[in-house]
Design a protein around this motif. Sequence first.
Motif, PDB file in Angstrom:
ATOM      1  N   ARG A  68      13.265  81.448  58.185  1.00 38.70           N
ATOM      2  CA  ARG A  68      12.387  81.810  57.015  1.00 38.70           C
ATOM      3  C   ARG A  68      13.021  81.829  55.776  1.00 38.70           C
ATOM      4  O   ARG A  68      12.360  81.720  54.856  1.00 38.70           O
ATOM      5  CB  ARG A  68      11.564  83.054  57.604  1.00 38.70           C
ATOM      6  N   ARG A  69      14.467  82.399  55.830  1.00 40.63           N
ATOM      7  CA  ARG A  69      15.219  82.593  54.494  1.00 40.63           C
ATOM      8  C   ARG A  69      15.585  81.359  53.759  1.00 40.63           C
ATOM      9  O   ARG A  69      15.668  81.278  52.744  1.00 40.63           O
ATOM     10  CB  ARG A  69      16.088  83.804  54.714  1.00 40.63           C
ATOM     11  N   SER A  70      16.134  80.565  54.708  1.00 41.00           N
ATOM     12  CA  SER A  70      16.728  79.306  54.063  1.00 41.00           C
ATOM     13  C   SER A  70      15.787  78.226  54.166  1.00 41.00           C
ATOM     14  O   SER A  70      16.422  77.262  53.411  1.00 41.00           O
ATOM     15  CB  SER A  70      18.254  79.022  54.827  1.00 41.00           C
ATOM     16  N   VAL A 115       4.693  83.664  61.735  1.00 37.75           N
ATOM     17  CA  VAL A 115       5.286  84.931  61.439  1.00 37.75           C
ATOM     18  C   VAL A 115       5.451  84.994  59.685  1.00 37.75           C
ATOM     19  O   VAL A 115       5.709  83.870  59.205  1.00 37.75           O
ATOM     20  CB  VAL A 115       7.002  84.810  62.023  1.00 37.75           C
ATOM     21  N   HIS A 116       5.225  86.167  59.423  1.00 34.09           N
ATOM     22  CA  HIS A 116       5.560  86.179  57.693  1.00 34.09           C
ATOM     23  C   HIS A 116       6.800  86.009  57.312  1.00 34.09           C
ATOM     24  O   HIS A 116       7.669  86.306  58.085  1.00 34.09           O
ATOM     25  CB  HIS A 116       4.736  87.517  57.408  1.00 34.09           C
ATOM     26  N   ALA A 117       6.803  85.880  56.008  1.00 35.08           N
ATOM     27  CA  ALA A 117       8.086  85.807  55.352  1.00 35.08           C
ATOM     28  C   ALA A 117       8.977  87.101  55.504  1.00 35.08           C
ATOM     29  O   ALA A 117      10.186  86.979  55.559  1.00 35.08           O
ATOM     30  CB  ALA A 117       8.065  85.409  53.804  1.00 35.08           C
ATOM     31  N   GLN A 118       8.437  88.194  55.736  1.00 37.07           N
ATOM     32  CA  GLN A 118       9.110  89.383  55.718  1.00 37.07           C
ATOM     33  C   GLN A 118       9.601  89.408  57.087  1.00 37.07           C
ATOM     34  O   GLN A 118      10.572  90.627  57.474  1.00 37.07           O
ATOM     35  CB  GLN A 118       8.240  90.448  55.236  1.00 37.07           C
ATOM     36  N   TYR A 125       7.513  77.840  62.437  1.00 35.47           N
ATOM     37  CA  TYR A 125       7.578  79.000  63.147  1.00 35.47           C
ATOM     38  C   TYR A 125       7.369  80.192  62.200  1.00 35.47           C
ATOM     39  O   TYR A 125       6.527  81.067  62.421  1.00 35.47           O
ATOM     40  CB  TYR A 125       9.105  79.236  63.500  1.00 35.47           C
ATOM     41  N   ALA A 126       7.825  80.089  61.029  1.00 35.64           N
ATOM     42  CA  ALA A 126       7.701  81.146  60.074  1.00 35.64           C
ATOM     43  C   ALA A 126       7.498  80.769  58.506  1.00 35.64           C
ATOM     44  O   ALA A 126       7.462  79.451  58.244  1.00 35.64           O
ATOM     45  CB  ALA A 126       8.899  81.952  60.016  1.00 35.64           C
ATOM     46  N   LEU A 163       3.168  74.178  52.971  1.00 35.15           N
ATOM     47  CA  LEU A 163       4.625  74.502  53.601  1.00 35.15           C
ATOM     48  C   LEU A 163       5.229  75.902  53.680  1.00 35.15           C
ATOM     49  O   LEU A 163       5.790  76.116  54.515  1.00 35.15           O
ATOM     50  CB  LEU A 163       5.613  73.515  53.391  1.00 35.15           C
ATOM     51  N   ARG A 164       4.838  76.609  52.711  1.00 36.93           N
ATOM     52  CA  ARG A 164       5.255  78.128  52.474  1.00 36.93           C
ATOM     53  C   ARG A 164       4.627  78.868  53.382  1.00 36.93           C
ATOM     54  O   ARG A 164       5.303  80.033  53.841  1.00 36.93           O
ATOM     55  CB  ARG A 164       5.063  78.455  50.935  1.00 36.93           C
TER      56      ARG A 164
END
Length: 445
Positions: free
Chosen positions: A40-42, A386-389, A361-362, A380-381
């Motif tokens: 989710r972060r990268s 699963v939420h970005a957090q 997935y996220a 796509l965002r």
Amino acid sequence: MYSFYQTSVTLSPLHDVTELPNMTTHTPQPFTLGITYRPRRSGFAWWQTVDPAELRDELAHIAYLGLDTIRLSLTWEEFQPGQRRIGSRAMGTLELALDAALSAKLRVVPLLFPVGMDGLLALPDWANGASVIDELTSIGAVGPTVTIQAIGSATVLSDQRYRTNQARDLFSYRPILAAQRYLIGEVVGYFGSHPAIWAWQIGEGLERARRPTSPEVVQAWYTTMANSIHQQRQDANILGVTTIRGLSLKAGPRPEQILASCNLLGVTADPPELPGEPRRHTTYAAFVHALTAGLAGTATIVTAIGLPTTEQRGGLWANESFYGRQHSVFYADDEQQATFFNTALDRLYQAGAAGVWLAAYADHHPEVWKMPPLDNSPRLRTLGIVHAQGHEKLAAGAVRDFAARLRKNNATIHIPQPAGIDAERYWHDPSRRICLLYTSPSPRD
């Protein structure tokens, strides 16, 4: 550990269909519940920068949800920056991902040559056709802001830039065929025996970049790529996936072409590209599955289902471009997304699908939204469960409940015989037949 190192690969002649005996079998496989994974972060840049701890935690969470398989899209440009050059950093990240998946007891399906990427095309710079605009800009003949794009043409993401030129023929242009086989030799040669790998997917959306010239050319491509994998790993499972674009072209990829070389067949169901109300596109997923399985006469994996989300209660509509065409996109609220997955998973399972894999997935963290392709593809965002957090959406609970029912049933089901479709009649005019079938009671309902 499967350490990355340089080695030489011997390639036999292109399109040599006599390299190996036919290793393809069509024994029914247990139902597979999977997901396409990106951190989710990268996000899409994860092959170059990934947090190993986050990777392990997220794969452990996927296993906790009850999924058994992850699909890893090996971004072509990251893994093969040159025709005879392999991306060492991407290979190292793949090693981390395979080891983490093994620890989480997840099976992995690496996707080679992912050209169709959730609504746009992605190609290495060397595989893309020459852009007249780029060439004129480089010599100062036109300004850098000049853009010319034909109506209905798909944007190509290449070298982190959006381009409008047409790709080379990815099915028959000999230098590209040699490069594709080189990549297979390197990646499958390094990781083919890794115990986490369940299957290799060869290609997705190549026909979107440039229309193949004939069914025979597509057939030869699948044979060549499958034989190249079997040279490295004779017992490898090989997955071939068609798209709504492939099902609408006379040249394909046709399901029966894929099964001549691959022992696993899939069809992608996201993004939805036929008319209809996207919030209920379980109908679309059921349709493309029934059509593909009916043409092939065998159980089929639906490789991507998804629905982006919004915080707005009741959802909202937006117009976005998929492969150069405008479509209405529905952004669901959390409850609507959960209902969608609950319905879609059950519907496809009962219809006899060999498996269902979720599109993402996220959600991706806002800090990577400015990076391609998230900058031009808002859906796509928020396509994940699963939420970005990092906390679960309601859809994650729906998936977990479905997985629990699978375990209770030992993941078995009586697979009904797909409704037969007259292939000769269908392929005479596939684009017209799709429209007729989609608006008729069968195979949609």
